[in-house]
Design a protein around this motif. Structure first.
Motif, PDB file in Angstrom:
ATOM      1  N   ALA A 114      -1.171  11.553   2.027  1.00  0.00           N
ATOM      2  CA  ALA A 114      -1.571  10.151   2.631  1.00  0.00           C
ATOM      3  C   ALA A 114      -0.552   9.096   2.210  1.00  0.00           C
ATOM      4  CB  ALA A 114      -2.993   9.747   1.790  1.00  0.00           C
ATOM      5  N   ARG A 115       0.127   9.319   1.316  1.00  0.00           N
ATOM      6  CA  ARG A 115       1.505   8.379   0.999  1.00  0.00           C
ATOM      7  C   ARG A 115       2.267   8.459   2.247  1.00  0.00           C
ATOM      8  NH1 ARG A 115       1.933   3.581  -2.029  1.00  0.00           N
ATOM      9  NH2 ARG A 115       3.995   3.361  -2.632  1.00  0.00           N
ATOM     10  N   ALA A 116       2.604   9.502   2.684  1.00  0.00           N
ATOM     11  CA  ALA A 116       3.587   9.720   3.514  1.00  0.00           C
ATOM     12  C   ALA A 116       3.258   9.187   4.978  1.00  0.00           C
ATOM     13  CB  ALA A 116       3.866  11.174   3.868  1.00  0.00           C
ATOM     14  N   MET A 117       1.913   9.106   5.049  1.00  0.00           N
ATOM     15  CA  MET A 117       1.403   9.001   6.419  1.00  0.00           C
ATOM     16  C   MET A 117       1.066   6.920   6.429  1.00  0.00           C
ATOM     17  SD  MET A 117      -1.901  11.283   6.980  1.00  0.00           S
ATOM     18  CE  MET A 117      -2.354  10.262   8.536  1.00  0.00           C
ATOM     19  N   GLY A 118       1.451   6.387   5.189  1.00  0.00           N
ATOM     20  CA  GLY A 118       1.394   4.968   5.154  1.00  0.00           C
ATOM     21  C   GLY A 118       0.120   4.538   4.585  1.00  0.00           C
ATOM     22  N   CYS A 119      -0.531   5.257   3.966  1.00  0.00           N
ATOM     23  CA  CYS A 119      -1.987   5.081   3.407  1.00  0.00           C
ATOM     24  C   CYS A 119      -1.797   4.503   2.108  1.00  0.00           C
ATOM     25  CB  CYS A 119      -2.866   6.237   3.442  1.00  0.00           C
ATOM     26  SG  CYS A 119      -3.120   6.603   5.101  1.00  0.00           S
TER      27      CYS A 119
END
Length: 325
Positions: free
Chosen positions: A160-165
């Motif tokens: 999720a962090r890598a997706m910009g969330c």
């Protein structure tokens, strides 16, 4: 070959190191010489006799592994004997060799240790199928991950962090909370000392979160709904806290909320193949560029699986526990 056999249900002491028949590759399968297999919570449930799928005994536990292809079945294309892989399997990974449908194989990501790769397939497939496929998580949304220090939770936070969330994660104890922050959680929430609903509401200005990945089930359901934003989605992947709960349908309708209950192991081969293909396409590049990494708590020799199960039941691990062949 040798394997860890589950002849009957019970505590860790029922697991037995035995000589068993070496598998052969059926059409569409390969045989993998196992370098390492990972423990999962479903392994504990099977050993205890509380696994909902009711797979008959005796059996060899283990639903993911890494290793080297040693045999190709008829019709298998795109793979070679000697190739190093990791794989999602329907069981049998606690062994020196395991037969795997070729559609459930994944090449080792660049720069990932061949042993550590054993902890990738189940977490990656669970996270992809729930966050990306079912919940349709989009960049910029807000996610709450329960059990953020576990094998799936740590992978979900990183994804999720890598997706910009924006990511919230629950865990117990300062050490695990610290690790969740290190994985990329914007706010780690102590389930022992904090109300996660109050925290996410306060941190989002009262809006709530878009997606919740839940492994607890019944005791968290009403609170999960209260933590959702409008059009929010809950994906329930486990029932560690209980199976039965009342649902306030009026509250869900008012939020236009969605609740999905999902499992991975009992899906048809074609569906698993689709999930593995999605992982290969969407998540493997994030592993290869270092934006996601496997989180390994410890490795234990395969023949010491009893000790590994006892350790996992203690609840102190962060990430995956691996059994090395």
């Amino acid at each position: 070959m040798h394997a860890i056999l589950l002849p009957r249900t019970g505590g860790p002491d029922v697991l037995e190191w035995r000589e068993v028949e070496t598998p052969r590759a059926a059409p569409g399968e390969v045989v993998v010489a196992v370098a390492a297999a990972a423990l999962n919570y479903s392994d504990l449930l099977q050993r205890r006799g509380t696994y909902s799928l009711g797979i008959p005994l005796p059996l060899i536990l283990g639903i993911e592994c890494s290793g080297t292809i040693v045999e190709l079945g008829d019709g298998v294309e795109g793979w070679q004997v000697g190739e190093r892989v990791c794989a999602l399997v329907a069981g049998g990974a606690y062994a020196e060799q395991v037969a795997v449908p070729a559609a459930q194989l994944l090449s080792l990501p660049a720069n990932v240790d061949p042993i550590a790769a054993a902890g990738l397939p189940e977490a990656a497939c669970t996270v992809w199928s729930n966050l990306l496929d079912i919940a349709r998580l989009r960049p910029g949304e807000t996610v709450l991950v329960h059990g953020g220090a576990g094998g799936i939770g740590s992978f979900a936070i990183q994804t999720a962090r890598a997706m910009g969330c924006r990511v919230f994660a629950t865990a117990g104890g300062e050490a695990k909370l610290s690790r969740c922050s290190a994985f990329g959680a914007d706010r780690a929430i102590s389930y022992r000392d904090e109300d996660f609903v109050a925290v996410v509401r306060a941190e989002t200005g009262g809006r709530g979160v878009d997606v919740i990945l839940d492994n607890m089930g019944a005791p968290y359901l009403s609170r999960n709904i209260s933590a959702l934003a409008h059009d929010g989605r809950i994906t329930m992947i486990g029932l560690q806290g209980g199976r039965s709960a009342e649902v306030n349908l009026g509250q869900m309708m008012g939020l236009r909320a969605s609740l999905f209950t999902t499992s991975l192991r009992d899906r048809p081969l074609a569906e698993k193949a689709r999930i593995v293909a999605g992982v290969r396409r969407d998540l493997w590049p994030l592993l290869e560029n270092g934006r996601i990494a496997p989180v390994i708590d410890r490795t234990v020799p395969l023949r010491e699986a009893r000790a590994a199960h006892a350790y996992m039941e203690g609840g102190g691990h962060v990430g995956k526990i691996l059994l090395t062949a």
